[in-house]
Design an enzyme around this catalytic site. Structure first.
Site, PDB file in Angstrom:
ATOM      1  N   ASP A   1      -9.735  -4.108  -5.229  1.00  0.00           N
ATOM      2  CA  ASP A   1      -9.148  -3.267  -4.191  1.00  0.00           C
ATOM      3  C   ASP A   1      -9.840  -1.904  -4.155  1.00  0.00           C
ATOM      4  O   ASP A   1      -9.947  -1.226  -5.169  1.00  0.00           O
ATOM      5  CB  ASP A   1      -7.647  -3.081  -4.482  1.00  0.00           C
ATOM      6  CG  ASP A   1      -6.875  -2.527  -3.297  1.00  0.00           C
ATOM      7  OD1 ASP A   1      -7.461  -1.737  -2.529  1.00  0.00           O
ATOM      8  OD2 ASP A   1      -5.702  -2.886  -3.143  1.00  0.00           O
TER       9      ASP A   1
ATOM     10  N   HIS B   1      -8.102  -5.087  -1.053  1.00  0.00           N
ATOM     11  CA  HIS B   1      -6.868  -4.513  -0.512  1.00  0.00           C
ATOM     12  C   HIS B   1      -6.170  -5.433   0.479  1.00  0.00           C
ATOM     13  O   HIS B   1      -4.953  -5.467   0.553  1.00  0.00           O
ATOM     14  CB  HIS B   1      -7.197  -3.174   0.160  1.00  0.00           C
ATOM     15  CG  HIS B   1      -6.002  -2.309   0.406  1.00  0.00           C
ATOM     16  ND1 HIS B   1      -5.241  -1.794  -0.616  1.00  0.00           N
ATOM     17  CD2 HIS B   1      -5.435  -1.849   1.549  1.00  0.00           C
ATOM     18  CE1 HIS B   1      -4.270  -1.050  -0.112  1.00  0.00           C
ATOM     19  NE2 HIS B   1      -4.358  -1.065   1.202  1.00  0.00           N
TER      20      HIS B   1
ATOM     21  N   SER C   1       0.845  -1.185   0.000  1.00  0.00           N
ATOM     22  CA  SER C   1       0.000   0.000   0.000  1.00  0.00           C
ATOM     23  C   SER C   1       0.889   1.248   0.000  1.00  0.00           C
ATOM     24  O   SER C   1       1.678   1.438  -0.921  1.00  0.00           O
ATOM     25  CB  SER C   1      -0.962  -0.034   1.192  1.00  0.00           C
ATOM     26  OG  SER C   1      -2.022   0.865   1.012  1.00  0.00           O
TER      27      SER C   1
END
Length: 706
Positions: free
Chosen positions: A644, A679, A559
């Protein structure tokens, strides 16, 4: 060397798309890879081709991935359960059953006092299971879904009903369901499009929940729902007009107030309504002021306020409920300190518990309200994390904390606060197999970065596999954003690296909050370059000090940590042998200019608003997608999830396509797209370890350590 056709890397076509702002023209050849519907046959075909290529290239490492996966899940306690905690008249806990991916949420009556270092004793265990009531078997709910995410689980004030959230697409958009606990029947009420949590009013009939915007996925509305009515009849009680704020709901520990939290990166506000009067409106305790962050804890008529008002590392104040809106009426309880960040407090009837971090080390202080002197809870590992566990009753004189270090599995301790230092280990995470913490050594270092800043580093290695002579492979992890501190805790997965002679390092770079609020501020906005510099300088120093072999340095981040990886491999690719970038945020300028993308506007105080030239220029200077050059890059494993909601799949897809065109080396570039997940990767207790096993197999396979 001639590749078989199916081993040729996919080449994405170039369709130049011009972006113009602030007099700067950018041409994005791969903009076409974005499809918000995720249904374009052309794009799906390209992603499937990437997956096929990755599978073919990865085939030599598949046996190792399977070995590693078996190792990783083989260390997990097959019947893992949480320590039961008392709330109202029941003990609540979660437990896993052997071979199942999801927990069973249970409760029981009676006292469960007999505990051992690994949890309940057999007699107490049988007593617990005998009286146990299953509230929710998550395995049953997840059955038939490729992905399943459990949201919030909350019990009504009278303990008769259960509310729980479900996400079956991995977009963090939840439906809330309700269950009558006695009959086991689901109620007809279903709340759609929520953030997954419900907070009960004390009448057991009304709940408050947050509804999300379908496009941006921001929770921006608070609704009140009455059981037995349609969602279309729910009452909108609050709408957040400023799209740079997140909102969330909670309840005061004494259960008299329902709290609404409004938070942007650098500003916060708390509103409340009385839990006994659900038909009233939320009122701010103290109106928001830009740059002021505060949180509150209630004891009787007084509120304790953790605030950064005139206190960069926060201080603790208190005020009566009637005076809290006027800061001049606040009284100081604990002053701010330059080297200590107050992170959290717990307010019990007779004790104030304060959690701080000084020089990156967690501390917990007990401050009795009576005659007893304050005291610190003592811990002795060189690097560790300690924090407040579930403490469900304000009337209690017991304190539960969690504790963990790189060599100590997570432990839950209970302290009897009336007898200082009377501590019981309620449970320690079981690590199956032949794990022995004595084999491993943790170290805590400070590395001097190029501008003189001292960067904390946590290291762990296996003693009999390590020689400080620069021959060991080095695995370095980093994040460095949002003030999130990567704690030096125990990770059973890492044992698979340590046992193969890999030294595991966490670089606590600027942008996190390891050294307090100034450490965060010096790694965000126009200071972001410090995060990349810190990571690179830590690598250089660890190699120079003999902790790692310069030809065997591995790096990983996900991320915003994927942004860190992208920046580092542009700026210092020669330092790294192989890098894993998970769900990487790499096209920062284009994303932050698009307010339709989830989370964009919330993050202007983190990265800057590129609609302003000063931020546009600065973000462009480090954006991994924009700053790519024709050079040799390390071996790369990039992962994403098609669904995501935090970092959209097309960012890494575009980045990989451009890397394939730009890189001048023959190193591997593998792109794995999970066509089901979002995610957080795969759902489920065991399945999520497939992603870890894949990363480790990539690294160890390349190093020949299989």
């Amino acid at each position: 060397m001639k590749h078989a056709d199916n081993l040729l890397p996919p080449v994405a076509k170039k369709v130049p798309f011009e972006l113009n702002l602030h007099g700067v023209k950018r041409v994005d050849d791969y903009y076409w890879l974005r499809d918000d519907s995720r249904k374009s046959p052309q794009i799906l075909a390209h992603l499937e081709a990437e997956n096929r290529y990755k599978t073919a290239q990865f085939s030599p490492y598949e046996p190792l991935q399977k070995t590693l996966f078996d190792e990783l899940i083989g260390r997990l306690d097959k019947d893992e359960s949480s320590v039961p905690y008392k709330w109202h008249s029941h003990w609540y806990s979660r437990r896993y059953q052997q071979g199942f991916e999801y927990p069973v949420i249970v409760r029981s009556r009676g006292e469960i006092e007999t505990q051992t270092s690994h949890g309940l004793t057999s007699s107490a265990d049988s007593q617990l299971h005998h009286h146990e009531q299953v509230l929710l078997d998550v395995n049953v709910r997840a059955n038939g879904h490729d992905f399943y995410g459990l949201g919030g689980v909350s019990i009504s004030y009278d303990e008769s009903k259960l509310a729980f959230g479900e996400d079956t697409l991995s977009r963090r958009m939840y439906k809330i369901f309700f269950k009558d606990i006695e009959s086991g029947a689901l109620l007809d009420d279903v709340l759609d499009g929520t953030d997954g949590g419900a907070v009960w009013a004390n009448d057991n009939q009304h709940v408050f929940y947050i509804k999300k915007d379908q496009q941006t996925l921001l929770g921006n509305q608070v609704f009140r729902h009455k059981l037995g009515t349609e969602q279309s009849q729910d009452v909108l009680v609050y709408e957040e007009q400023d799209d740079t704020y997140y909102i969330s709901l909670g309840k005061s520990l004494d259960e008299t107030r329902i709290l609404l939290f409004h938070e942007s990166t650098i500003t916060s506000e708390v509103s409340m309504l009385e839990a006994d009067k659900p038909l009233t409106q939320f009122k701010p305790l103290l109106a928001r002021e830009e740059g002021h962050e505060y949180s509150v804890s209630k004891l009787g008529d007084e509120y304790y306020i953790l605030t950064n008002w005139q206190a960069e590392n926060f201080r603790l104040m208190k005020a009566n409920e009637s005076q809290i809106s006027d800061k001049s009426q606040w009284q100081q309880v604990i002053a701010a300190a330059a080297d200590t960040r107050i992170e959290d407090i717990l307010l019990l009837k007779d004790y104030l518990i304060v959690q701080t971090r000084a020089q990156g080390v967690s501390q917990i202080e007990v401050r009795p309200f009576g005659e007893q002197a304050p005291y610190l809870l003592a811990f002795n590992d060189p690097a560790y994390v300690a924090g407040l566990d579930i403490n469900a009753s304000q009337l209690s004189n017991k304190l539960r904390i969690y504790y963990s270090s790189p060599t100590t599995p997570e432990s839950i301790y209970e302290y009897d606060l009336s007898k200082p230092m009377d501590r019981r280990l309620l449970k320690q995470e079981k690590v199956l197999g032949d794990f022995d913490s004595e084999r491993y050594q943790a170290e805590r270092l400070f590395i001097t970065a190029r501008d003189g800043a001292k960067v904390p580093v946590t290291l762990v290695y296996r003693k009999d596999k390590f020689t400080k002579d620069g021959t060991n492979p080095l695995y370095q992890y980093g994040y460095g954003a949002y003030g999130h501190t990567v704690d030096p805790d125990f990770d059973s997965s890492a044992i698979s690296l340590l046992d193969r002679g890999v030294v595991y390092a966490i670089a606590h770079v600027r942008g996190g909050e390891m050294l307090g609020r100034p450490w965060y501020d010096s790694g965000r906005m126009l200071n972001k370059q410090h995060s990349f510099d810190d990571f690179v300088d830590v690598t250089k120093a660890l190699v120079a000090q003999g902790y790692g072999d310069s030809k065997k340095v591995l790096a990983a981040g996900g991320s915003a940590g994927g942004l860190l990886m992208g920046g580092v491999i542009n700026q210092a690719p020669e330092l790294y042998f192989a890098v894993a970038a998970h769900v990487p945020f790499v096209d920062i300028v284009t994303t932050m200019l698009d307010e339709s993308i989830p989370l964009t506007t919330n993050e202007y105080d983190e990265w800057g608003n590129p609609n302003e030239k000063v931020y546009f220029d600065y973000m462009l200077s480090y954006s991994p997608y924009d700053q790519m050059t024709r050079q040799a890059y390390p071996h790369l494993l990039v992962t994403t999830g098609l669904h995501d909601s935090q970092v959209q799949y097309f960012e890494p897809a575009k980045w990989v396509a451009k890397l394939r065109d730009y890189k001048t080396d023959d190193n591997k570039l593998l792109f794995h797209i999970d066509m089901e997940a979002g995610h957080g990767g795969k759902s489920g207790r065991y399945r999520r370890y497939q992603d870890t096993a894949q990363e480790y197999a990539f690294f160890l396979g390349l190093l020949g350590l299989n």
